[in-house]
Design an enzyme around this catalytic site. Structure first.
Site, short mmCIF file in Angstrom:
data_model
loop_
_atom_site.label_atom_id
_atom_site.label_comp_id
_atom_site.label_asym_id
_atom_site.label_seq_id
_atom_site.Cartn_x
_atom_site.Cartn_y
_atom_site.Cartn_z
CB CYS A 63 -0.90 -0.03 1.23
SG CYS A 63 -2.09 1.30 1.30
N PRO A 64 0.59 2.17 -0.90
CG PRO A 64 0.59 4.39 -1.73
CD PRO A 64 1.37 3.42 -0.84
#
Length: 86
Positions: free
Chosen positions: A25-26
């Site tokens: 993430c992201p």
């Protein structure tokens, strides 16, 4: 590991595939945004991921952008998603 040759539940191969294995993430969601820009409503995107955060992020991605999460699967730390564009 999830078998990357899997078809989506309706039996057809996906229109596009995105392998985000090893990314966290992201990055998986950013790559998904980039991929869906080149797709049309009704097409299916297959996403392969290793980040457990995708179990939260992918459904939210679909909900907020009006896409349908038609299938998801987890096996031995790999995550597989099939998304139909809205």
């Amino acid at each position: 590991m999830v078998d990357p040759r899997d078809t989506h539940p309706e039996g057809a191969p996906p229109d596009f595939e995105l392998d985000t294995t090893g990314l966290y993430c992201p990055e998986p969601i950013m790559l998904m945004h980039n991929r869906v820009r080149d797709m049309h409503a009704g097409q299916v995107l297959k996403v392969i991921a290793s980040d457990p955060a995708t179990t939260r992020d992918v459904p939210k991605f679909c909900h907020f952008l009006g896409h349908e999460l038609i299938h998801r699967q987890e096996h031995d730390g790999s995550y597989l998603y099939f998304i139909r564009l809205g």
